[in-house]
Scaffold this active site. Structure first.
Site, PDB file in Angstrom:
ATOM      1  N   ARG A 280     -41.849   8.736   2.788  1.00 28.47           N
ATOM      2  CA  ARG A 280     -40.856   9.031   3.794  1.00 28.47           C
ATOM      3  C   ARG A 280     -41.080   8.146   4.983  1.00 28.47           C
ATOM      4  NH1 ARG A 280     -41.587  12.757   7.426  1.00 28.47           N
ATOM      5  NH2 ARG A 280     -42.915  13.855   6.274  1.00 28.47           N
TER       6      ARG A 280
ATOM      7  N   ASP B 125     -19.739   0.163  14.844  1.00 27.43           N
ATOM      8  CA  ASP B 125     -19.541   0.452  13.289  1.00 27.43           C
ATOM      9  C   ASP B 125     -18.892  -0.782  12.752  1.00 27.43           C
ATOM     10  OD1 ASP B 125     -18.681   1.223  10.851  1.00 27.43           O
ATOM     11  OD2 ASP B 125     -18.599   3.180  11.554  1.00 27.43           O
TER      12      ASP B 125
ATOM     13  N   LYS C 241     -19.623   1.134   1.217  1.00 28.23           N
ATOM     14  CA  LYS C 241     -18.412   0.487   1.211  1.00 28.23           C
ATOM     15  C   LYS C 241     -18.730  -1.051   0.725  1.00 28.23           C
ATOM     16  CE  LYS C 241     -17.467   4.352   2.889  1.00 28.23           C
ATOM     17  NZ  LYS C 241     -17.107   4.789   4.238  1.00 28.23           N
TER      18      LYS C 241
ATOM     19  N   TYR D  44     -13.670   6.362  12.857  1.00 25.25           N
ATOM     20  CA  TYR D  44     -14.343   7.169  11.655  1.00 25.25           C
ATOM     21  C   TYR D  44     -14.471   8.733  12.196  1.00 25.25           C
ATOM     22  CZ  TYR D  44     -16.158   8.291   7.251  1.00 25.25           C
ATOM     23  OH  TYR D  44     -16.497   8.878   5.796  1.00 25.25           O
TER      24      TYR D  44
HETATM   25  C1  LIG Z   1     -17.326   5.664   5.180  1.00 27.25           C
HETATM   26  C2  LIG Z   1     -17.667   5.298   6.550  1.00 27.25           C
HETATM   27  C3  LIG Z   1     -18.689   6.075   7.291  1.00 27.25           C
HETATM   28  C4  LIG Z   1     -19.451   7.154   6.796  1.00 27.25           C
HETATM   29  O1  LIG Z   1     -20.337   6.414   5.870  1.00 27.25           O
HETATM   30  P1  LIG Z   1     -20.910   7.370   4.681  1.00 27.25           P
HETATM   31  O2  LIG Z   1     -21.532   6.326   3.515  1.00 27.25           O
HETATM   32  O3  LIG Z   1     -19.928   8.011   3.837  1.00 27.25           O
HETATM   33  O4  LIG Z   1     -21.781   8.338   5.239  1.00 27.25           O
HETATM   34  C5  LIG Z   1     -18.527   5.554   8.646  1.00 27.25           C
HETATM   35  N1  LIG Z   1     -18.096   4.654   9.304  1.00 27.25           N
HETATM   36  C6  LIG Z   1     -16.953   3.954   8.505  1.00 27.25           C
HETATM   37  C7  LIG Z   1     -16.109   3.114   9.081  1.00 27.25           C
HETATM   38  C8  LIG Z   1     -16.708   4.237   7.295  1.00 27.25           C
HETATM   39  O5  LIG Z   1     -15.815   3.548   6.404  1.00 27.25           O
END
Ligand SMILES: *Cc1c(COP(=O)(O)O)cnc(C)c1O
Length: 397
Positions: A51, A192, A217, A104
């Site tokens: 962990r 982000d 992504k 998001y």
């Molecule tokens: C998909 C996404 C998230 C969340 O990510 P997960 O891997 O689904 O937890 C956060 N911010 C943006 C811009 C996203 O496209």
């Protein structure tokens, strides 16, 4: 030294085992919940228990930190939201979280949950209106009593959560202006950077304090794994996020980390192709009679274009939105008539996805009902456009 390699080399060359005879070319996947050790323990250097550390995470962490230009190590998480939680959860009682009107949704939910529990106050920003954002920053800093001298990166009293381009409206924020104002006021900024990828935009170099990604992504790139990652230049913030990962057990599995690293190797090729496809599709859709509006910062007609040209290097991302001359039901029929495009949420994979965003009840009403978010993949662009032309033709029936 690997440090001097260009990003498109480093995604391939980074995170490899030492250059020794008979060393494996790829890092091994380590399936072990614990590590040998006796005597005193230092979790900043010893692995101890899985962990706290797992060598399977190191490759992605090294590469993404380098791509983001971060001086601290990257931190890999089991999802983008786990990475985001490691930042948002740091705010102390009485704090203020500023975040864009369109961003998001789960990030908004997370901030609102803190508000419901009486920990934070949430303030929404119109990210395209830099002056109004800075006024909101000034009010927040004054009401929380923070200043540049008293900023605590491990427990930000005022946190500005930024996204650019935003999901799903693709609004562009003036990141250098916002980050500079925040720094002057003692506000910690998080960006982000999922939509842009570190190949196109490096928020730390634009003045941000921490960058987060849904590595689900583009970084992983094949719609087969969930992961998240953070990068920062502040040691206190790095330590606080790592502490959060350890205590919350928000750790990625070794197989997931391996899939992520395997996908990351082709990041620059995938992004280059997907961005070129998106630019071409945006230009074609702009001329299509059934498309009322195209949102893509790469179009000279887009209101974020001039700003995007300064902040995004080498392309404008691979997500675009089209607003159809249609109602919700007709728009859904277009989606169902597509054969090559996959109707699904998410983005950043090799395959093109399409989604009518308002199918989510949580999506704000400011998003048009006929808005389709196109997460452009790496297929042949003529095939992608022809599929849409065919599907859009049903609107004439
Ligand atoms: C998909 C996404 C998230 C969340 O990510 P997960 O891997 O689904 O937890 C956060 N911010 C943006 C811009 C996203 O496209």
């Amino acid at each position: 030294m690997t440090e001097n390699y260009a990003p498109d080399t480093f995604v391939v060359s980074g995170g490899r085992p030492a250059h020794e005879h008979d060393a494996p070319v790829n890092p091994p996947v380590v399936f072990s919940s614990t590590f040998r050790g006796a005597g005193s323990v230092d979790i900043s250097t010893d692995k101890v228990y899985a962990r706290f550390a797992n060598p399977s995470w190191d490759g992605m962490e090294e590469i993404v930190a380098q791509l983001e230009g971060a001086s601290q190590p990257g931190l890999l998480f089991p999802s983008g939201m786990a990475a985001i939680a490691s930042v948002i959860d740091l705010v102390p009682a009485g704090s203020i979280i500023l975040l864009p009107k369109h961003t998001y949704m789960a990030s908004v939910t997370m901030a609102k949950d803190l508000e419901r529990r009486g920990i934070a106050t949430v303030v929404r920003l119109d990210i395209e209106d830099t002056d109004s954002c800075i006024r909101a920053f000034e009010e927040a800093a004054a009401s929380a009593g923070v200043s540049a001298e008293t900023v605590n990166y491990a427990a930000p009293k005022v946190l500005a959560w930024l996204e650019s381009p935003t999901n799903p409206m693709l609004e562009v924020a003036d990141l250098p202006a916002l980050c500079q104002a925040a720094r002057r006021l003692g506000i910690v900024t998080a960006v982000d950077n999922t939509f842009a990828t570190p190949l196109l935009q490096q928020p730390l170099s634009l003045g941000a304090d921490v960058v987060v990604h849904s590595a689900t992504k583009y970084l992983s790139g094949h719609s087969d794994v969930l992961l998240g990652i953070t990068a920062t230049n502040h040691e206190e913030l790095y330590q606080a996020m790592r502490h959060h990962r350890i205590t919350n057990g928000a750790i990625p599995g070794p197989m997931e980390a391996w899939l992520g690293l395997r996908g990351l190797r082709t990041l620059s090729l995938r992004v280059e192709r997907a961005v070129a496809n998106a630019q071409e599709l945006a230009e074609r859709f702009e001329k299509h009679p059934m498309v009322r509006e195209v949102r893509y910062p790469g179009l000279p007609s887009d209101k974020g274009h001039e700003l995007a040209k300064k902040q995004l290097k080498g392309g404008f991302g691979a997500v675009l939105c089209i607003v159809l001359d249609a109602d919700a039901e007709q728009t859904e029929r277009v989606v169902q008539a597509l054969q090559l495009w996959t109707p699904a949420t998410s983005l950043g994979g090799v395959e093109s996805l399409v989604e009518r965003r308002r199918r989510h009840g949580s999506e704000p009403e400011s998003i048009p009902v006929s808005l389709l978010r196109l997460a452009v993949g790496i297929e042949n662009v003529d095939d992608l456009y022809a599929d849409f032309e065919r599907a859009l033709a049903i609107l004439g029936d």
